[in-house]
Enzyme design. Structure first.
Site, PDB file in Angstrom:
ATOM      1  NE  ARG A 193      48.180  66.722  65.639  1.00  0.00           N
ATOM      2  CZ  ARG A 193      48.743  66.295  66.880  1.00  0.00           C
ATOM      3  NH1 ARG A 193      49.469  67.516  67.354  1.00  0.00           N
ATOM      4  NH2 ARG A 193      48.508  65.439  67.916  1.00  0.00           N
ATOM      5  CB  SER A 285      81.462  68.034  44.100  1.00  0.00           C
ATOM      6  OG  SER A 285      81.684  67.958  42.537  1.00  0.00           O
ATOM      7  CE  LYS A 291      80.201  73.627  44.514  1.00  0.00           C
ATOM      8  NZ  LYS A 291      79.626  72.962  43.259  1.00  0.00           N
ATOM      9  CG  ASN A 293      77.519  71.308  46.255  1.00  0.00           C
ATOM     10  OD1 ASN A 293      77.667  72.409  45.636  1.00  0.00           O
ATOM     11  ND2 ASN A 293      77.918  70.232  45.701  1.00  0.00           N
ATOM     12  NE  ARG A 324      31.551  53.552  48.325  1.00  0.00           N
ATOM     13  CZ  ARG A 324      30.629  53.721  49.290  1.00  0.00           C
ATOM     14  NH1 ARG A 324      30.811  55.046  49.681  1.00  0.00           N
ATOM     15  NH2 ARG A 324      30.490  52.705  50.158  1.00  0.00           N
TER      16      ARG A 324
END
Length: 469
Positions: A193, A285, A291, A293, A324
């Site tokens: 930064r 799901s 499910k 997940n 350039r």
């Protein structure tokens, strides 16, 4: 340029950072650069103060009095096709808007600058804003990992090598590993930064000949107006600062991907040691109602898979021609914003996961006991090795391990039987020794000390961060 503008944007992006790199976000910062340039040149006596005031006022207003945008984004995009960059049609539109207010002021728009000055400096302003957000989000994520490490310093679990049971460890140590990597990522991000916060202002060929002897003063004033550092010289075709941003964020995505891999593996049904935060519809799901997940982990892993190739593009674009670039600079325009926006998305997802991570310590202990103590074979071997030597002890424990599997008994029982059956081995280890060796909480090595060391380093880093200006 917009990053992740399709239907998957909410999954892989972060709204605040995506806004910074949207078309409107880029135009806003290009206007900021042109307005600052006019003010700086007026302060240095290069253009009339009245003209600078008009230019700066137009640049400060996203719309004119008729509520029409000062810059038409669609016309800008179409205009760039034939000229090779956005700055040329941008300056044309801005000049027309200023001239509509004051024809004389219109003559001084973009005075002495070149297209790349505006685009690169606008990009730096975007990066300043986006990396500040990344810094805060990364710090919060690390704080949450520190909380996990502290709470689970002594929560025993299986360490896995080659995805197989290895030895006992602690979940605190696993979380401390995540934290320590994030701390290093944060240090790199903060250094990056500082190095990228630099003005780009060199005129047509990097000499600022257009401003004559006033060039150094205008550059210094412009840098001050934008709160950027003045470089020793223009850096049109020296792209290492931008590539450093890409590589720093690429490593951060790798760290987040490692965390997502660990968590998703620990979420497998057969393992079930942790779970992503629950929520209405989260992890579901379309066909299997049961499910749950690891959807957040999936998004992070997708980003960690994509970003390295984008980082490679930034490295590939570094050898640029003379003063350039022909293609290399242009290759960066969508690539770096995509890297930054993707990293922001990964940080957002992982931040939500860790903040609400469900940890099942009981299941961790149950998994540790699945092999009936085989996981402690090394401990038995080393204890016996002090009396028999390492290789004979290894052979003895290996045979006892086979016995345990064949008879479906614990390693402790199988070893007891072997020791009792051979008079030469009798008395090598008494029952108290064997019982102690069978306790996995006694064989986590330096795990607790490592956790404490990482937490101490993180506290020191947080203290330095909080004390920074």
């Amino acid at each position: 340029m917009p990053a992740h503008t399709g239907l998957t944007a909410p999954m892989f992006g972060s709204p605040d950072v995506m806004e910074i790199f949207s078309g409107a976000g880029l135009i806003r910062r290009m206007l900021d650069v042109e307005g600052a340039l006019a003010r700086a040149e007026a302060r240095c006596g290069v253009i009339p103060a009245a003209a600078a005031a008009t230019i700066a006022d137009v640049c400060a207003q996203p719309e004119d009095g008729g509520r029409q945008p000062v810059i038409d984004a669609e016309a800008l995009a179409q205009g760039a096709i034939g000229v090779g960059n956005l700055a040329i049609p941008f300056v044309k539109q801005l000049t027309a808007a200023v001239a509509a207010r004051d024809e004389t002021a219109g003559r001084y728009v973009h005075w002495g600058a070149t297209s790349q000055d505006i685009l690169d400096t606008a990009l730096v302003l975007q990066l300043v804003d986006a990396l500040r957000i990344q810094d805060g989000r990364l710090t919060r994520l690390a704080d949450d990992c520190a909380g996990l490490a502290r709470r689970h310093r002594d929560t025993v679990m299986v360490a896995r090598t080659w995805q197989q049971h290895a030895l006992p460890t602690t979940f605190g140590l696993k979380a401390a590993g995540w934290l320590d990597a994030l701390r290093r990522d944060l240090m790199r991000l903060q250094d990056t930064r500082g190095r990228v916060r630099v003005l780009q202002f060199g005129g047509a060929a990097g000499t600022l000949a257009s401003l004559g002897p006033t060039a150094p003063d205008v550059a210094a004033c412009l840098a001050g107006e934008l709160a950027l550092a003045p470089p020793a010289l223009p850096w049109h075709t020296h792209r290492d600062r931008l590539v450093e941003v890409a590589s720093t964020l690429g490593m951060l995505c790798g760290t987040l991907g490692k965390m997502a891999r660990d968590i998703s593996l620990m979420m497998q049904t057969e393992v079930a040691e942790v779970a992503e935060p629950a929520g209405a519809g989260r992890g579901g799901s379309s066909t299997m109602p049961h499910k749950r997940n690891p959807v957040g982990c999936a998004a992070v892993l997708a980003i960690a898979t994509r970003v390295p190739a984008l980082v490679s593009t930034m490295f590939s674009a570094m050898p640029q021609e003379h003063e350039r670039a022909l293609g290399g600079w242009q290759a960066e325009w969508d690539t770096l914003p995509d890297i930054v926006a993707s990293t922001a998305g990964a940080l957002r997802q992982m931040g939500e996961i860790i903040a609400g991570l469900e940890v099942d310590a009981a299941r961790m202990r149950a998994n540790l006991d699945l092999t009936g103590g085989l996981i402690l074979g090394e401990a038995y071997m080393l204890a016996l090795g002090q009396r028999l030597g390492r290789l004979p002890a290894h052979h003895l424990v290996e045979c006892a391990s086979r016995d345990a599997v064949a008879a479906n008994v614990t390693l402790l029982d199988a070893l007891r039987k072997r020791l009792a059956a051979d008079p030469a081995l009798a008395g090598l280890l008494d029952d108290a020794d064997l019982e102690q060796l069978a306790d996995p909480t006694r064989y986590t090595g330096q795990a607790a000390r490592y956790v404490d060391a990482v937490l101490t380093e993180w506290q020191a880093a947080r203290g330095a961060q909080d004390g920074a200006p």
